[in-house]
Enzyme design. Structure first.
Site, PDB file in Angstrom:
ATOM      1  CG  HIS A   1      -2.018   0.892   1.318  1.00  0.00           C
ATOM      2  ND1 HIS A   1      -1.894   2.243   1.096  1.00  0.00           N
ATOM      3  CD2 HIS A   1      -3.324   0.680   1.597  1.00  0.00           C
ATOM      4  CE1 HIS A   1      -3.075   2.816   1.254  1.00  0.00           C
ATOM      5  NE2 HIS A   1      -3.962   1.890   1.551  1.00  0.00           N
TER       6      HIS A   1
ATOM      7  CD  GLU B   1      -3.369   0.701  -2.029  1.00  0.00           C
ATOM      8  OE1 GLU B   1      -3.727  -0.432  -1.649  1.00  0.00           O
ATOM      9  OE2 GLU B   1      -4.045   1.723  -1.806  1.00  0.00           O
TER      10      GLU B   1
HETATM   11  O1  LIG Z   1      -7.254   4.019   6.344  1.00  0.00           O
HETATM   12  P1  LIG Z   1      -6.766   2.694   5.848  1.00  0.00           P
HETATM   13  O2  LIG Z   1      -7.389   1.515   6.534  1.00  0.00           O
HETATM   14  O3  LIG Z   1      -5.251   2.617   5.899  1.00  0.00           O
HETATM   15  O4  LIG Z   1      -7.173   2.585   4.330  1.00  0.00           O
HETATM   16  C1  LIG Z   1      -6.801   3.566   3.432  1.00  0.00           C
HETATM   17  C2  LIG Z   1      -7.357   3.276   2.035  1.00  0.00           C
HETATM   18  O5  LIG Z   1      -6.685   2.150   1.513  1.00  0.00           O
HETATM   19  C3  LIG Z   1      -6.989   1.899   0.150  1.00  0.00           C
HETATM   20  O6  LIG Z   1      -6.248   0.808  -0.286  1.00  0.00           O
HETATM   21  C4  LIG Z   1      -8.450   1.599   0.003  1.00  0.00           C
HETATM   22  O7  LIG Z   1      -8.759   1.383  -1.356  1.00  0.00           O
HETATM   23  C5  LIG Z   1      -9.262   2.748   0.571  1.00  0.00           C
HETATM   24  O8  LIG Z   1     -10.650   2.445   0.506  1.00  0.00           O
HETATM   25  C6  LIG Z   1      -8.852   3.045   2.000  1.00  0.00           C
HETATM   26  O9  LIG Z   1      -9.551   4.163   2.489  1.00  0.00           O
END
Ligand SMILES: O=P(O)(O)OC[C@H]1O[C@@H](O)[C@H](O)[C@@H](O)[C@@H]1O
Length: 280
Positions: free
Chosen positions: A143, A245
């Site tokens: 991510h 990602e």
């Molecule tokens: O706040 P988190 O749990 O780290 O997620 C962040 C984002 O991560 C992304 O990968 C998702 O597609 C989003 O929907 C999400 O809001």
């Protein structure tokens, strides 16, 4: 970095000025400097703890993506402490199933994250092995929060001819846009079968993003509205990153007993190019 809010980290110098920093909490890459600048965004308001992932860097998403599963959002891997096993040319972390993981996902596994800085690149590889007696399925993603000068000038090239699932609008299936991805509000998309290199430009700098093993690409930026409600993001923090990602979401990986899978993301610094400027 806010030393009180973030876990201790390991550092490794690669060739040239390439330098990576990662924490055993989540096997989380916190920083990658290369060719004179920081290439990842890490929120100055980031914190960590039980069930709390670090905002920025490279969270490891496993074994589920978002709420597509019965466990914690984006999986447990990003909020557990992995075992560090630093090597001369890479930082390595390992995670095996334990009571905390089996509570959410009742399978025996071994996961490894290998982080290798090169002169102009960073390679991050996630390997998952099935050490159970039955097959299992999982999703995974790296991510990555890429640092950008300003989200308004940021474009993601290479997805022009791909349709996508719009996670910001009820998972609607959307056709290709025939244009680079631009950001003027929340963007939250899953692109399937994205095998080619992507290029991320912010008007000044360019980064190439390649993947191995991961079939999908998720592109995310919360936009000003959602960002304002995120306590671990600085004011206007959404302007300073785009998440690109490397992901395996739409078709989970299935592993038979003894089988292993590896997915990698490779970030490569490229010099700026007029052809990729906005409107160019
Ligand atoms: O706040 P988190 O749990 O780290 O997620 C962040 C984002 O991560 C992304 O990968 C998702 O597609 C989003 O929907 C999400 O809001």
């Amino acid at each position: 970095m806010n030393a009180t809010a973030l876990p201790a980290s390991l550092q490794l110098n690669g060739p040239g000025d390439s330098r990576v920093e990662a924490s055993a909490f989540g096997a989380h890459v916190l920083s990658w400097r290369c060719r004179g600048r920081e290439r990842l965004y890490l929120s100055p308001n980031a914190s960590f703890g039980a069930g709390k992932a670090i905002r920025g860097g490279v969270p490891v998403i496993f074994p589920q993506f978002a709420l597509r599963g019965g466990g914690p959002r984006h999986g447990f891997a990003r909020t557990l402490t992995w075992e560090a096993d630093p090597q001369p040319t890479r930082l390595s972390f390992q995670l095996r199933d334990r009571e905390e993981t089996r509570r959410h996902w009742p399978h025996r596994f071994e996961a490894a994250l290998d982080i290798e800085p090169g002169e102009d690149r960073l390679r991050i590889a996630l390997t998952v092995r099935n050490s159970d007696r039955a097959a299992f399925e999982f999703s995974a993603a790296l991510h990555t929060y890429l640092a950008v000068g300003d989200i308004d000038a940021t474009l993601v090239h290479g997805l022009e001819d791909r349709g996508y699932v719009d996670s910001a609008h009820g998972d609607a299936a959307c056709p290709p846009t025939d244009a680079p991805v631009r950001f003027d509000g929340e963007v939250d998309r899953i692109y399937a079968d994205t095998q080619r290199p992507l290029r991320i430009t912010d008007g000044e700098h360019m980064l190439r993003c390649e993947a191995e093993g991961f079939a999908d690409t998720v592109v995310w930026n919360p936009g000003a509205g959602l960002a304002a409600g995120m306590a671990d993001l600085e004011p206007d923090g959404h302007r300073r990153f785009v998440c690109v990602e490397a992901a395996q979401v739409l078709q989970p990986v299935r592993l038979e007993p003894g089988q292993a899978w590896t997915g990698a993301q490779i970030l490569i610094v490229e010099s700026s190019s007029a052809q990729y400027r906005i409107g160019g």
